[in-house]
Motif scaffolding. Structure first.
Motif, mmCIF file in Angstrom:
data_model
loop_
_atom_site.group_PDB
_atom_site.id
_atom_site.type_symbol
_atom_site.label_atom_id
_atom_site.label_comp_id
_atom_site.label_asym_id
_atom_site.label_seq_id
_atom_site.Cartn_x
_atom_site.Cartn_y
_atom_site.Cartn_z
ATOM 1 N N GLY A 1 0.618 -1.218 -0.083
ATOM 2 C CA GLY A 1 -0.140 -0.101 -0.112
ATOM 3 C C GLY A 1 0.699 1.350 -0.090
ATOM 4 N N ILE A 2 0.326 2.379 0.491
ATOM 5 C CA ILE A 2 0.917 3.617 0.543
ATOM 6 C C ILE A 2 2.247 3.473 1.366
ATOM 7 C CG2 ILE A 2 0.944 5.918 1.751
ATOM 8 C CD1 ILE A 2 -2.286 5.819 1.426
ATOM 9 N N ILE B 1 -5.192 0.595 10.106
ATOM 10 C CA ILE B 1 -6.167 -0.222 9.628
ATOM 11 C C ILE B 1 -7.633 0.606 9.426
ATOM 12 C CG2 ILE B 1 -5.355 -2.266 10.627
ATOM 13 C CD1 ILE B 1 -7.130 -1.683 13.057
ATOM 14 N N PHE B 2 -8.642 0.129 8.544
ATOM 15 C CA PHE B 2 -9.783 0.649 8.300
ATOM 16 C C PHE B 2 -11.069 -0.159 8.156
ATOM 17 C CE2 PHE B 2 -8.444 -0.021 3.982
ATOM 18 C CZ PHE B 2 -9.978 -0.129 3.438
ATOM 19 N N GLU B 3 -12.000 -0.187 8.563
ATOM 20 C CA GLU B 3 -13.213 -0.968 8.108
ATOM 21 C C GLU B 3 -14.428 -0.418 8.204
ATOM 22 O OE1 GLU B 3 -15.012 -5.081 9.799
ATOM 23 O OE2 GLU B 3 -14.076 -3.782 11.431
ATOM 24 N N GLU C 1 -3.803 -1.697 -1.949
ATOM 25 C CA GLU C 1 -4.340 -3.161 -2.043
ATOM 26 C C GLU C 1 -5.640 -3.344 -1.186
ATOM 27 O OE1 GLU C 1 0.386 -3.710 -2.860
ATOM 28 O OE2 GLU C 1 -1.117 -2.034 -1.636
ATOM 29 N N GLY C 2 -5.546 -2.639 -0.025
ATOM 30 C CA GLY C 2 -6.684 -3.127 0.899
ATOM 31 C C GLY C 2 -7.664 -2.489 0.363
ATOM 32 N N VAL C 3 -7.596 -1.100 -0.251
ATOM 33 C CA VAL C 3 -8.702 -0.421 -0.702
ATOM 34 C C VAL C 3 -9.302 -1.134 -2.102
ATOM 35 C CG1 VAL C 3 -9.734 1.662 -1.867
ATOM 36 C CG2 VAL C 3 -8.406 1.564 0.212
ATOM 37 N N LYS D 1 -13.338 -4.149 -4.964
ATOM 38 C CA LYS D 1 -13.573 -5.468 -5.860
ATOM 39 C C LYS D 1 -14.965 -6.021 -5.253
ATOM 40 C CE LYS D 1 -9.251 -6.623 -8.071
ATOM 41 N NZ LYS D 1 -8.184 -7.349 -7.871
ATOM 42 N N ASP D 2 -14.856 -5.995 -4.038
ATOM 43 C CA ASP D 2 -16.196 -6.663 -3.227
ATOM 44 C C ASP D 2 -17.435 -5.838 -3.521
ATOM 45 O OD1 ASP D 2 -14.552 -8.515 -2.289
ATOM 46 O OD2 ASP D 2 -14.174 -7.584 -0.266
#
Length: 264
Positions: free
Chosen positions: A18-19, A92-94, A190-192, A197-198
């Motif tokens: 990621g960043i 982290i984020f969610e 990558e996480g975003v 994609k979801d």
């Protein structure tokens, strides 16, 4: 402008992807000795390999440590007693509705996103002040100003980083040490990308359509009307870490594509 950080050591937390990974690569390109950090040795080793491949002659090493815990931060500081540049990037984020966020999530987000930067700044900043040169950068978010309704706990931690960064900057008065925050907007890490994609799968859209719709619906004030790339955020961080950024101190530097509708 040619940024040259030869002879400086830079630690980037959460830099296996990621960043953070883009920042580590960007700093390596300036000649800095870069220390990659992640929770697993395998991911750290893979990140080092990727950076040395992308930046011939890069000086990179790694320390595997979980900076979300006091023990992990202590282990990292023991393995790496001094740094000139500290990038507090681990986070982290969610997306989760407020009424569904239990106490343990609030605590976990605070430990990862906030306490990691506090502990490592405490470990390294006194050395920077003693040597009269250093850079600390907190990777905050526009969500620290525009608290997102879909993840209030995340926004809270990003606001906290702004307060800590400004407070630490006050301790640098009259020195060549600076402390700043950088506020990315939606960035295709990558996480975003997995998140988008979801969304695309749920709504029967292409990834491009899902990304565009997310910005229009959830970050409608964006002036660039797209996700940033990790490299675009890294460019700002590399500059703030440089010798050339000597008068930028105590600042919250926006790299959010104009989402925040203020002039200050």
């Amino acid at each position: 402008m040619k940024i040259d950080l030869t002879g400086k050591t830079a630690l980037v937390t959460g830099s296996t992807s990621g960043i953070g990974h883009a920042i580590a690569k960007g700093l390596a390109a300036t000649g800095a000795q870069v220390v990659v950090n992640g929770r697993s040795q395998g991911k750290v080793d893979a990140a080092i390999t990727a950076i040395t491949k992308a930046v011939p002659g890069a000086k990179v090493k790694g320390v595997a440590a979980d900076v979300s815990t006091a023990e992990g931060c202590n282990a990292l500081a023991s393995a790496l007693p001094e740094v000139d540049i500290l990038i507090n990037n681990a986070g982290i984020f969610e997306p989760k509705g407020f009424f569904d966020i239990p106490d343990e999530d609030w605590t976990r987000f605070f430990e990862v996103n906030v306490m990691s930067g506090i502990r490592l700044s405490r470990a390294y900043m006194q050395g920077m002040l003693k040597r009269n040169w250093g850079r600390i950068v907190f990777i905050s978010s526009e969500s620290g100003l525009n608290i997102p309704g879909e993840m209030i706990h995340y926004g809270m931690t990003k606001t906290a980083q702004l307060a800590i960064s400004r407070g630490l900057a006050e301790l640098t008065k009259g020195t060549a040490v600076t402390v700043n925050s950088v506020l990315p907007g939606p960035t295709m890490s990558e996480g975003v990308e997995t998140f988008v994609k979801d969304l695309a799968k749920q709504n029967g859209q292409s990834v491009e359509e899902a990304a565009s719709n997310f910005v229009k619906q959830h970050r409608s004030t964006s002036l660039i009307q797209r996700f940033a790339t990790v490299e675009e955020i890294a460019n700002m961080v590399v500059y703030v870490s440089s010798k050339e950024a000597s008068v930028t101190n105590g600042a919250a530097l926006r790299a959010e594509g104009g989402i925040v509708q203020t002039i200050a």
